[in-house]
Scaffold this active site. Structure first.
Site, mmCIF file in Angstrom:
data_model
loop_
_atom_site.group_PDB
_atom_site.id
_atom_site.type_symbol
_atom_site.label_atom_id
_atom_site.label_comp_id
_atom_site.label_asym_id
_atom_site.label_seq_id
_atom_site.Cartn_x
_atom_site.Cartn_y
_atom_site.Cartn_z
ATOM 1 N N HIS A 95 12.670 23.737 -26.065
ATOM 2 C CA HIS A 95 13.177 22.361 -25.606
ATOM 3 C C HIS A 95 12.290 21.324 -26.113
ATOM 4 O O HIS A 95 12.618 20.452 -26.854
ATOM 5 C CB HIS A 95 13.501 22.482 -23.904
ATOM 6 C CG HIS A 95 14.161 21.085 -23.513
ATOM 7 N ND1 HIS A 95 14.003 20.880 -22.302
ATOM 8 C CD2 HIS A 95 14.780 20.199 -24.246
ATOM 9 C CE1 HIS A 95 14.492 19.511 -21.972
ATOM 10 N NE2 HIS A 95 14.913 19.293 -23.136
ATOM 11 N N HIS A 131 12.507 17.803 -28.895
ATOM 12 C CA HIS A 131 11.893 16.392 -28.680
ATOM 13 C C HIS A 131 10.745 16.010 -29.557
ATOM 14 O O HIS A 131 10.942 15.041 -30.276
ATOM 15 C CB HIS A 131 11.290 16.449 -27.168
ATOM 16 C CG HIS A 131 12.407 16.392 -25.975
ATOM 17 N ND1 HIS A 131 12.730 15.118 -25.462
ATOM 18 C CD2 HIS A 131 13.302 17.140 -25.642
ATOM 19 C CE1 HIS A 131 13.559 15.449 -24.655
ATOM 20 N NE2 HIS A 131 14.261 16.543 -24.525
ATOM 21 N N HIS A 179 19.736 20.566 -28.963
ATOM 22 C CA HIS A 179 19.350 19.884 -27.452
ATOM 23 C C HIS A 179 20.091 20.181 -26.406
ATOM 24 O O HIS A 179 19.760 20.397 -25.378
ATOM 25 C CB HIS A 179 18.842 18.661 -27.602
ATOM 26 C CG HIS A 179 18.281 17.844 -26.572
ATOM 27 N ND1 HIS A 179 19.225 17.108 -25.589
ATOM 28 C CD2 HIS A 179 17.274 17.878 -25.876
ATOM 29 C CE1 HIS A 179 18.412 16.711 -24.622
ATOM 30 N NE2 HIS A 179 17.048 17.213 -24.851
ATOM 31 N N ASN A 184 19.354 21.822 -22.888
ATOM 32 C CA ASN A 184 18.995 20.978 -21.969
ATOM 33 C C ASN A 184 20.061 20.861 -20.635
ATOM 34 O O ASN A 184 19.519 21.108 -19.415
ATOM 35 C CB ASN A 184 18.805 19.375 -22.395
ATOM 36 C CG ASN A 184 18.360 18.450 -21.284
ATOM 37 O OD1 ASN A 184 17.288 18.501 -20.912
ATOM 38 N ND2 ASN A 184 19.379 17.873 -20.770
ATOM 39 N N ILE A 207 17.628 12.542 -22.845
ATOM 40 C CA ILE A 207 17.382 12.938 -21.573
ATOM 41 C C ILE A 207 16.470 13.997 -21.766
ATOM 42 O O ILE A 207 16.461 14.846 -22.723
ATOM 43 C CB ILE A 207 18.457 13.228 -20.767
ATOM 44 C CG1 ILE A 207 18.121 13.209 -19.049
ATOM 45 C CG2 ILE A 207 19.416 14.394 -20.986
ATOM 46 C CD1 ILE A 207 17.569 11.870 -18.530
#
Length: 931
Positions: free
Chosen positions: A591, A596, A782, A786, A931
């Site tokens: 993740h 990110h 993602h 997530n 987010i």
């Protein structure tokens, strides 16, 4: 006549503007042209017939969109009109008015200071401190040798509309331009007010080409803070080599401004993109326990993050000083959350504060309540809520030094006192206990990217045996032979029946340090699964490894499914350790690192090297939204020393070092879905299949749905790329494109820049692959990793983020207490009340869609984001395909033959359903990592 009416309508704006006092000086251009048109109708041509397909024709001309069917004047008519309007007009072009309509997005909530500043700006408008605009043409003025420009125009009615409470307010301005001005290509904006404002769009009306759109979506700073004018380009995309002469210097200037100088401390109002290492996670000035190593560099390779330029700490000159919450951390101004996103995240922060505060009170009021004493205690988090459970009175609440929080506790209508029941409990409260559900989540849970096909038995470690002991696994054939439906181990391997979740090599180097931490106990785990005839997996063995502490130490242990009550509880604890391992790898590697941190360099380089008018920037734009902001907030609150991740996950203070260790094995060329599935052995190449590969587990929900989305993205990107780059030489010659990719690698991923696996960028296929991978990672990958965090992890026994006890052994002192109360031992091995509730609050926030979420297949201002009509049409086709995929996923979730997503108590797989409502929904694929 229809075309005549269409043409005359397009110029009606001139009639509206010609009634001013200046009309005595100006020729009423629209009336003249309309009269002239009646005499020269043969010169009128529909836009569609005049479209220039520059690349197909082998010319580097201007692309023309098909936006709305608008009539246009031929060049002969324009020249004729201008020359016959006024004697000598060839030397002195006539002047006429065009109108600009600006859409400004206002904050709905304003504090007292903002209200005062707004009133002050309204007053100073009258003395000339206003918003000034200037149009810039695409052509060069032969007299000045610079771009053609209009006269400056002032935004009207700012003071009159200062009290308007609407979310969007429209303002107008009138420009005076020469009849030979040509096409507007840019507009400059100078904000002489005290306060910034958010400029959403500008539309210029009155030119023969029809409305000209500017998609701005940017904060315009006051000239007292930033003295220069802001530059916005029209929505017509241009490759660098095709930039109209009048815009070339502006194109270069805008990119130079965005890059900055690499020096100085960044102000929150800056719009500068630059790189730095992760040297801001620790805070050595607070003490040695807050020291963390810098990530990025030869010793600990890591991607680069956005530079803030903050001064070093007093204790360590190589560590950047920190800004702690609630103070904001720098990201370029346009990357910061908009108001609705801020509200959602603020509510999440509030919820986190509440859930930190209340369990802390619970632990301090009664030491007995530090741990869950029974499963009913966990259930009460969703039913009674923490406050009701504590029985706190108003008097106690009023003693807390948190009046704002307390008032929101009392007045909240958002249910902040209770946790929502996670989705894992919605269909079968006890599903998490079952082996088949444990295995199903490896294919359809929140971390479906870790499972691999076992290609050799027993598995072998790649760690250095001199440091970490023998590479051989403790798994033997006798552990699994009776669970293979009559097959031999080799036969099961040959028939692709054995799979593994292998967290051995990522955890083992850190275990000595992790297990020395207070309240942390972990293994390096391997789990073997068997694929049965129904297409579902079952776990058949779990290997638990500890570092070898001596020649006689039993550092490896194998458990198999239960044969009696005692082995059942041991098996349940072993599964919890596997889930804890998996939760750490999921959060820190799959993740955070892969979707990110590794995306951030590509975003920084895009802003620094691709002009806003570059077609590839326009393609990537929605997939970069908010990512720098959420990553900065993560550095401030989540992945920092003593932050949420360290306090909630097993590796503790070594979390980010573990993430950095995984980065050494990261490969961009394996991040696309097909390449990743093949790398993990979950698929084999097969050109006869729709996606060019065959899944070895047909009912693999993440992969099956993901391939639909991957193919849709790839088709859209291929259409886009082939439209702008019909031949490879244009890709090689595109200096902005090549600089973007080179900087992403050489600066953004500097520690891996010499790796031979980086894809080349020399033709259309290369570019399609690179862009598809980036868009996939930012959107669907993602989302899959997530938005299931709270639905699956919100019930801590299903997926504990950390463990506090090892699996008991007969020689352990606590084995007797385990036999007497196994459920209590199990609960004591899970996170404490404080750890669990803090974790639940955080993943609840991270799993939440905000109201302004923009999902795959959507764009802001979808009709005007590009001035290229063919591309706009292709995007709507992509959107329609995404909607079709959504219906197909819904159909799959109702298919009883797909047992990993349909059945009694089985959760449907919806994490790759493209759209969603706001909130925690366990579905929805936003365009970007937001987010």
């Amino acid at each position: 006549m229809a075309l005549t009416r269409e043409f005359m309508g397009a110029f009606s704006i001139f009639e509206r503007s010609s009634s001013s006092s200046s009309s005595k000086v100006l020729l009423n251009q629209s009336t003249f042209w309309q009269n002239k048109l009646l005499q020269q109708k043969q010169f009128l041509v529909p836009v569609q017939q005049r479209r220039v397909h520059s690349r197909k024709a082998g010319a580097a001309g201007v692309r023309r969109g098909i936006n709305n069917p608008v009539a246009a004047l031929s060049e002969d008519l324009v020249k004729g009109a201008a020359s016959s309007a006024v004697p000598g007009a060839a030397e002195k072009p006539v002047k006429f008015k065009v109108r600009a309509v600006l859409t400004v997005k206002k904050n709905i909530k304003e504090d007292f200071k903002e209200t005062l500043v707004n009133q002050f700006d309204a007053l100073t408008e009258k003395i000339g401190r206003n918003v000034v605009l200037e149009l810039v043409g695409t052509e060069v003025d032969p007299r000045t040798k610079g771009p053609k420009k209009s006269r400056e125009a002032v935004l009207k009615d700012w003071s009159k509309k200062s009290n308007v409470k609407a979310e969007r307010v429209h303002y107008t301005a009138e420009f005076l331009v020469d009849s030979n001005f040509g096409t507007p290509g840019a507009i400059t904006v100078a904000n002489k007010h005290q306060k910034e404002f958010f400029l959403e769009t500008i539309t210029i009306e009155g030119f023969a080409c029809g409305p000209v759109h500017f998609q701005c979506n940017s904060w315009v700073q006051s000239t007292k803070d930033h003295s220069g004018k802001r530059i916005f380009f029209a929505n017509q995309p241009y490759l660098p080599s095709e930039t109209p002469a009048g815009l070339r210097a502006l194109r270069e200037k805008e990119l130079k401004d965005i890059r900055g100088t690499g020096k100085g401390v960044r102000k929150l109002s800056d719009r500068i993109y630059d790189y730095d290492v992760y040297n801001d996670l620790g805070n050595p000035d607070r003490g040695s326990e807050f020291v963390r190593p810098s990530l990025g560099g030869e010793q600990r390779p890591y991607p680069r993050r956005c530079r803030t330029g903050r001064l070093p700490t007093d204790t360590d000159l190589l560590a950047e000083s920190r800004i702690e919450k609630p103070l904001p951390i720098y990201v370029p101004r346009d990357e910061q959350f908009e108001e609705s996103k801020q509200d959602a995240f603020s509510a999440g922060r509030l919820k986190g504060a509440l859930h930190n505060l209340i369990p802390l009170l619970k632990a301090s009021i009664s030491a007995r309540n530090h741990d869950f004493s029974g499963f009913s205690d966990i259930d009460s988090l969703y039913s009674e809520g923490l406050l009701l459970n504590l029985g706190l009175k108003d008097g106690l609440l009023k003693k807390l030094p948190l009046p704002n929080v307390v008032s929101k506790i009392q007045e909240s209508s958002q249910g902040l006192l209770k946790y929502n029941s996670p989705k894992i409990l919605s269909r079968d409260k006890f599903a998490w206990l079952r082996d088949d559900e444990f295995a199903r989540q490896a294919l359809a849970g929140v971390n479906p990217v870790g499972i691999e096909r076992l290609q050799a038995f027993p598995p072998v470690s790649n760690l250095d045996p001199k440091i970490y002991g023998p590479q051989e696994s403790a798994l033997k054939e006798e552990h699994i032979i009776g669970q293979l439906d009559g097959m031999s181990v080799q036969q099961a391997l040959d028939e692709n029946k054995l799979y593994v979740l292998d967290h051995h090599d990522i955890y083992l180097p850190f275990l000595d340090r992790i297990n020395a931490l207070d309240g942390r106990k972990a293994y390096a785990t391997r789990t073997i699964f068997f694929l049965n005839s129904l297409g579902t997996l079952k776990p058949i063995a779990i290997e638990l490894s500890l570092p070898p502490s001596g020649p006689s130490s039993r550092s490896k242990r194998v458990l198999t499914p239960a044969a009696d009550a005692t082995s059942n509880w041991l098996w349940q604890i072993a599964k919890a350790h596997v889930c804890s391992n998996d939760a750490g790898v999921h959060q820190l590697v799959n993740h955070w690192l892969r979707t990110h941190a590794c995306i951030e360099p590509f975003i920084l380089a895009a802003h620094r090297q691709l002009s806003a008018m570059h077609p590839i920037y326009k393609l990537l734009d929605p997939h970069m939204r908010y990512t720098l902001e959420i990553n900065a907030l993560a550095r401030q609150n989540l992945i920092n020393a003593d932050g949420v991740i360290e306090s909630c996950f097993t590796p503790g203070r070594y979390c980010m070092e573990m993430s950095a260790a995984a980065y050494k094995n990261w490969r961009f060329d394996k991040e696309g879905l097909p390449a990743d599935l093949i790398r993990r052995g979950m698929a084999v190449p097969d050109p006869t299949q729709p996606h060019g590969l065959k899944l070895l587990i047909e009912d693999y929900p993440y992969a099956a749905d993901g391939l639909l989305i991957w193919s849709a993205i790839e088709d859209w990107v291929r259409t886009y790329v082939s439209h702008y780059y019909p031949n490879s030489s244009q890709i090689c010659d595109d200096k902005e494109l090549q600089s973007w990719y080179a900087e992403s690698i050489n600066t953004g991923h500097a520690d891996l820049r010499h790796e031979s696996w980086w894809p080349t960028l020399i033709n259309g296929d290369d570019l399609v692959s690179i862009l598809t991978t980036i868009i996939w990672l930012a959107s669907a990958q993602h989302a899959a990793l997530n938005f299931g965090q709270y639905p699956y992890g919100g019930y801590v026994p299903n997926r504990p983020p950390l463990m506090r006890r090892l699996v008991p052994d007969e020689n352990d002192p606590e084995y007797t207490s385990f036999l007497a109360e196994p459920h209590k031992y199990f609960l004591l091995a899970l996170p404490s009340v404080l750890q669990a509730t803090k974790y639940m609050a955080v993943v609840d926030t991270l799993s939440t869609h905000s109201p302004d979420e923009e999902y795959l297949g959507e764009r802001q201002q979808p009709w005007i984001w590009s001035g290229d009509g063919e591309i706009t049409e292709a995007f709507f086709e992509f959107s329609a395909e995404i909607r079709r995929i959504e219906k197909e996923i819904e159909k799959r979730n109702s298919d009883p033959s797909r047992r990993n997503r349909c059945g009694a108590g089985v959760l449907p797989y919806e994490l790759l359903v493209p759209s969603s409502e706001p909130g925690v929904t366990c579905k929805g694929v936003p365009n970007s990592v937001s987010i």
